[in-house]
Design a protein around this motif. Structure first.
Motif, PDB file in Angstrom:
ATOM      1  N   PHE A  73     135.485 -17.747  40.347  1.00  0.00           N
ATOM      2  CA  PHE A  73     134.024 -17.657  40.232  1.00  0.00           C
ATOM      3  C   PHE A  73     133.370 -17.088  41.488  1.00  0.00           C
ATOM      4  O   PHE A  73     132.349 -17.592  41.954  1.00  0.00           O
ATOM      5  CB  PHE A  73     133.429 -19.025  39.902  1.00  0.00           C
ATOM      6  N   CYS A  74     133.952 -16.011  42.029  1.00  0.00           N
ATOM      7  CA  CYS A  74     133.388 -15.358  43.217  1.00  0.00           C
ATOM      8  C   CYS A  74     132.399 -14.293  42.754  1.00  0.00           C
ATOM      9  O   CYS A  74     132.785 -13.138  42.495  1.00  0.00           O
ATOM     10  CB  CYS A  74     134.499 -14.744  44.059  1.00  0.00           C
ATOM     11  N   SER A  75     131.133 -14.656  42.648  1.00  0.00           N
ATOM     12  CA  SER A  75     130.129 -13.708  42.155  1.00  0.00           C
ATOM     13  C   SER A  75     129.948 -12.569  43.155  1.00  0.00           C
ATOM     14  O   SER A  75     129.911 -12.780  44.361  1.00  0.00           O
ATOM     15  CB  SER A  75     128.799 -14.429  41.938  1.00  0.00           C
ATOM     16  N   GLY A  76     129.852 -11.350  42.608  1.00  0.00           N
ATOM     17  CA  GLY A  76     129.754 -10.166  43.454  1.00  0.00           C
ATOM     18  C   GLY A  76     131.089  -9.748  44.041  1.00  0.00           C
ATOM     19  O   GLY A  76     131.135  -9.032  45.047  1.00  0.00           O
ATOM     20  N   ALA A  77     132.176 -10.134  43.390  1.00  0.00           N
ATOM     21  CA  ALA A  77     133.512  -9.972  43.974  1.00  0.00           C
ATOM     22  C   ALA A  77     133.826  -8.533  44.364  1.00  0.00           C
ATOM     23  O   ALA A  77     134.516  -8.296  45.360  1.00  0.00           O
ATOM     24  CB  ALA A  77     134.569 -10.485  43.001  1.00  0.00           C
ATOM     25  N   ASP A 125     134.839 -10.357  55.983  1.00  0.00           N
ATOM     26  CA  ASP A 125     134.472  -8.977  55.685  1.00  0.00           C
ATOM     27  C   ASP A 125     135.266  -8.561  54.455  1.00  0.00           C
ATOM     28  O   ASP A 125     136.505  -8.485  54.491  1.00  0.00           O
ATOM     29  CB  ASP A 125     134.799  -8.087  56.886  1.00  0.00           C
ATOM     30  N   LEU A 126     134.565  -8.281  53.363  1.00  0.00           N
ATOM     31  CA  LEU A 126     135.252  -8.031  52.091  1.00  0.00           C
ATOM     32  C   LEU A 126     135.889  -6.650  52.009  1.00  0.00           C
ATOM     33  O   LEU A 126     136.572  -6.340  51.024  1.00  0.00           O
ATOM     34  CB  LEU A 126     134.276  -8.247  50.931  1.00  0.00           C
ATOM     35  N   ALA A 127     135.712  -5.842  53.066  1.00  0.00           N
ATOM     36  CA  ALA A 127     136.418  -4.570  53.120  1.00  0.00           C
ATOM     37  C   ALA A 127     137.863  -4.754  53.591  1.00  0.00           C
ATOM     38  O   ALA A 127     138.660  -3.811  53.532  1.00  0.00           O
ATOM     39  CB  ALA A 127     135.696  -3.607  54.058  1.00  0.00           C
ATOM     40  N   HIS A 128     138.210  -5.963  54.022  1.00  0.00           N
ATOM     41  CA  HIS A 128     139.576  -6.239  54.480  1.00  0.00           C
ATOM     42  C   HIS A 128     140.554  -5.976  53.322  1.00  0.00           C
ATOM     43  O   HIS A 128     140.323  -6.414  52.192  1.00  0.00           O
ATOM     44  CB  HIS A 128     139.672  -7.693  54.930  1.00  0.00           C
ATOM     45  N   GLY A 156     143.208  -7.304  52.546  1.00  0.00           N
ATOM     46  CA  GLY A 156     143.793  -8.512  51.989  1.00  0.00           C
ATOM     47  C   GLY A 156     142.888  -9.255  51.038  1.00  0.00           C
ATOM     48  O   GLY A 156     143.283 -10.295  50.491  1.00  0.00           O
ATOM     49  N   VAL A 157     141.668  -8.761  50.828  1.00  0.00           N
ATOM     50  CA  VAL A 157     140.747  -9.357  49.856  1.00  0.00           C
ATOM     51  C   VAL A 157     140.921  -8.595  48.543  1.00  0.00           C
ATOM     52  O   VAL A 157     140.566  -7.411  48.444  1.00  0.00           O
ATOM     53  CB  VAL A 157     139.289  -9.279  50.343  1.00  0.00           C
ATOM     54  N   ILE A 158     141.463  -9.268  47.525  1.00  0.00           N
ATOM     55  CA  ILE A 158     141.882  -8.580  46.296  1.00  0.00           C
ATOM     56  C   ILE A 158     141.218  -9.235  45.086  1.00  0.00           C
ATOM     57  O   ILE A 158     141.679 -10.275  44.584  1.00  0.00           O
ATOM     58  CB  ILE A 158     143.416  -8.625  46.151  1.00  0.00           C
ATOM     59  N   PRO A 159     140.108  -8.668  44.594  1.00  0.00           N
ATOM     60  CA  PRO A 159     139.456  -9.234  43.406  1.00  0.00           C
ATOM     61  C   PRO A 159     140.160  -8.814  42.126  1.00  0.00           C
ATOM     62  O   PRO A 159     140.792  -7.759  42.067  1.00  0.00           O
ATOM     63  CB  PRO A 159     138.048  -8.642  43.471  1.00  0.00           C
ATOM     64  N   ASP A 160     140.022  -9.653  41.104  1.00  0.00           N
ATOM     65  CA  ASP A 160     140.581  -9.351  39.780  1.00  0.00           C
ATOM     66  C   ASP A 160     139.462  -9.451  38.746  1.00  0.00           C
ATOM     67  O   ASP A 160     139.220 -10.518  38.180  1.00  0.00           O
ATOM     68  CB  ASP A 160     141.702 -10.326  39.439  1.00  0.00           C
ATOM     69  N   PRO A 161     138.741  -8.350  38.494  1.00  0.00           N
ATOM     70  CA  PRO A 161     137.586  -8.388  37.590  1.00  0.00           C
ATOM     71  C   PRO A 161     137.929  -8.789  36.157  1.00  0.00           C
ATOM     72  O   PRO A 161     137.040  -9.170  35.401  1.00  0.00           O
ATOM     73  CB  PRO A 161     137.049  -6.949  37.639  1.00  0.00           C
ATOM     74  N   THR A 162     139.196  -8.720  35.770  1.00  0.00           N
ATOM     75  CA  THR A 162     139.561  -9.056  34.386  1.00  0.00           C
ATOM     76  C   THR A 162     139.485 -10.551  34.118  1.00  0.00           C
ATOM     77  O   THR A 162     139.566 -10.969  32.956  1.00  0.00           O
ATOM     78  CB  THR A 162     140.986  -8.576  34.066  1.00  0.00           C
ATOM     79  N   THR A 163     139.327 -11.363  35.147  1.00  0.00           N
ATOM     80  CA  THR A 163     139.366 -12.818  34.952  1.00  0.00           C
ATOM     81  C   THR A 163     138.075 -13.369  34.357  1.00  0.00           C
ATOM     82  O   THR A 163     138.065 -14.496  33.870  1.00  0.00           O
ATOM     83  CB  THR A 163     139.659 -13.530  36.285  1.00  0.00           C
ATOM     84  N   TRP A 164     136.961 -12.610  34.402  1.00  0.00           N
ATOM     85  CA  TRP A 164     135.712 -13.078  33.793  1.00  0.00           C
ATOM     86  C   TRP A 164     135.632 -12.513  32.379  1.00  0.00           C
ATOM     87  O   TRP A 164     135.465 -11.312  32.186  1.00  0.00           O
ATOM     88  CB  TRP A 164     134.497 -12.636  34.611  1.00  0.00           C
ATOM     89  N   GLN A 165     135.707 -13.386  31.375  1.00  0.00           N
ATOM     90  CA  GLN A 165     135.734 -12.954  29.989  1.00  0.00           C
ATOM     91  C   GLN A 165     134.475 -13.345  29.214  1.00  0.00           C
ATOM     92  O   GLN A 165     134.349 -13.010  28.040  1.00  0.00           O
ATOM     93  CB  GLN A 165     136.965 -13.546  29.290  1.00  0.00           C
ATOM     94  N   SER A 169     127.489 -10.369  36.476  1.00  0.00           N
ATOM     95  CA  SER A 169     127.372 -11.022  37.784  1.00  0.00           C
ATOM     96  C   SER A 169     128.589 -10.772  38.664  1.00  0.00           C
ATOM     97  O   SER A 169     128.628 -11.239  39.800  1.00  0.00           O
ATOM     98  CB  SER A 169     127.168 -12.529  37.612  1.00  0.00           C
ATOM     99  N   ASP A 170     129.601 -10.043  38.123  1.00  0.00           N
ATOM    100  CA  ASP A 170     130.765  -9.666  38.918  1.00  0.00           C
ATOM    101  C   ASP A 170     131.477 -10.909  39.446  1.00  0.00           C
ATOM    102  O   ASP A 170     131.926 -10.950  40.596  1.00  0.00           O
ATOM    103  CB  ASP A 170     130.302  -8.766  40.074  1.00  0.00           C
ATOM    104  N   SER A 171     131.578 -11.940  38.596  1.00  0.00           N
ATOM    105  CA  SER A 171     132.154 -13.222  39.014  1.00  0.00           C
ATOM    106  C   SER A 171     133.639 -13.258  38.674  1.00  0.00           C
ATOM    107  O   SER A 171     134.032 -13.669  37.596  1.00  0.00           O
ATOM    108  CB  SER A 171     131.420 -14.378  38.330  1.00  0.00           C
ATOM    109  N   ALA A 172     134.445 -12.830  39.623  1.00  0.00           N
ATOM    110  CA  ALA A 172     135.881 -12.692  39.388  1.00  0.00           C
ATOM    111  C   ALA A 172     136.672 -13.659  40.258  1.00  0.00           C
ATOM    112  O   ALA A 172     136.163 -14.241  41.214  1.00  0.00           O
ATOM    113  CB  ALA A 172     136.309 -11.259  39.703  1.00  0.00           C
ATOM    114  N   ASP A 173     137.938 -13.817  39.921  1.00  0.00           N
ATOM    115  CA  ASP A 173     138.871 -14.470  40.832  1.00  0.00           C
ATOM    116  C   ASP A 173     139.162 -13.506  41.983  1.00  0.00           C
ATOM    117  O   ASP A 173     139.238 -12.281  41.785  1.00  0.00           O
ATOM    118  CB  ASP A 173     140.182 -14.797  40.129  1.00  0.00           C
TER     119      ASP A 173
END
Length: 340
Positions: A130-134, A157-160, A162-171, A178-182
């Motif tokens: 539930f990281c909104s704006g991931a 800093d989310l440009a790092h 090692g920060v890896i969002p997975d947008p498919t997790t919000w269904q 809201s871009d709320s992904a794992d």
């Protein structure tokens, strides 16, 4: 009705409290269908224009929460990202730090299902839900658990890489933009550690931040009622529809008045955790009345043929579940019982 100093309430505050919300000028809505990038662009435009420079909690909480109500009334996906940013700015200010100029922030604090970020030897590992704006934020304040079980707050800093969002997790359909992904963290060095372990939840502003979320819920409820009024104005409403509308107006106005009352307590430095928990519970009940009654008012036509209407109702149903239902109510009931 007057404010703390005895002067008249501003139009913004009257809107925030639900007093005369039918007469208040409605904010411009975000066209549907929305996208995560489009919502983030709207929030960035507001950030650049200074529209997210809200007063800090305890300085002018009435005006702060009025701004959050207006955001919720405009669009709940936009409000979700905007509220996260203004909350992050307030948290940093409480720690004596400043946000990076021009950066769009979020606050990622979920430990849903035991899934959480971990701070191990100065690096952030693990995952968070539930990281909104991931995929669209610049920086985030991330709650991370240490090996000793302490809760730490770090700025990332989310440009790092090692920060890896997975947008498919919000269904879900609700809050879909809201871009709320794992998000997974792999050896991420924080830009800063904010406060000592335990500071994030122990600080005075923690509960006040929860009140700001309730203000967004209220704005979302008012936005749905705006649509209901439009639907009924275009037809001959029957007595059952009018009864539901009257009940919802009473619920929203009552929740708004309580929100105003608690904002005053915050500004006077006398608000307790009990006050703020009660505030969230009152607004949650009003929002849930909207979710329950509105389909019975408008029937299948608006729900099935008006995408914007259906989207706003779905957004509200999902967003208000930030309140933990019976668990939060049970905690509130415990404080009532303990107070005797």
């Amino acid at each position: 009705m007057s404010d703390v100093e005895g002067g008249p309430l501003s139009a913004a505050v009257r809107t925030a409290t639900g007093l005369g919300w039918l007469d208040a000028e409605r904010p411009a809505r975000i066209p549907t269908p929305r996208s995560t990038t489009g919502v983030a662009a709207v929030v960035r435009e507001r950030l650049a224009a200074g529209a997210l420079d809200l007063p800090l909690p305890g300085v002018d909480t009435l005006e702060r929460w009025a701004g959050l109500v207006e955001l919720g009334r405009t669009d709940l996906a936009v409000a979700r990202l905007a509220e996260g940013h203004v909350d992050a700015v307030a948290i940093l200010a409480e720690a004596g730090r400043a946000a990076v100029t021009g950066a769009l922030y979020g606050v990622w604090a979920s430990r849903s299902g035991g899934v959480c970020a971990r701070l191990v030897r100065g690096r952030v590992h693990g995952a968070m839900r539930f990281c909104s704006g991931a995929t669209n934020l610049d920086r985030a304040l991330v709650v991370a658990v240490t090996d000793a079980g302490a809760v730490s707050l770090v700025e990332v800093d989310l440009a790092h890489p090692g920060v890896i969002p997975d947008p498919t997790t919000w269904q879900a359909i609700g809050m879909d933009a809201s871009d709320s992904a794992d998000v997974r963290f792999d050896q991420v060095e924080p830009a800063a550690v904010i406060g000592p372990p335990g500071w994030y939840t122990a600080r005075p502003g923690f509960a006040a931040g929860g009140g700001g979320v309730a203000a967004v819920w209220l704005g979302g409820a008012v936005g749905v009622l705006d649509d209901v009024v439009d639907v009924l104005a275009a037809r001959t409403a029957d007595e059952h529809q009018l009864a539901h509308l009257g009940a919802l107006h009473a619920a929203v106005a009552g929740a708004g008045a309580h929100l105003e009352h608690v904002a005053r307590l915050v500004d006077h430095g006398v608000a307790t955790g009990h006050h703020l928990a009660t505030c969230r519970a009152v607004v949650e009940r009003a929002a849930w009345e909207v979710v329950d009654r509105v389909p019975r008012i408008v029937g299948p036509t608006s729900l099935g043929r008006d995408r914007a209407f259906a989207q706003r109702l779905a957004d509200l149903q999902v967003y208000v579940r930030q309140h933990h239902a019976e668990r939060d109510m049970a905690a509130l009931g415990r404080t009532v019982l303990d107070a005797g």
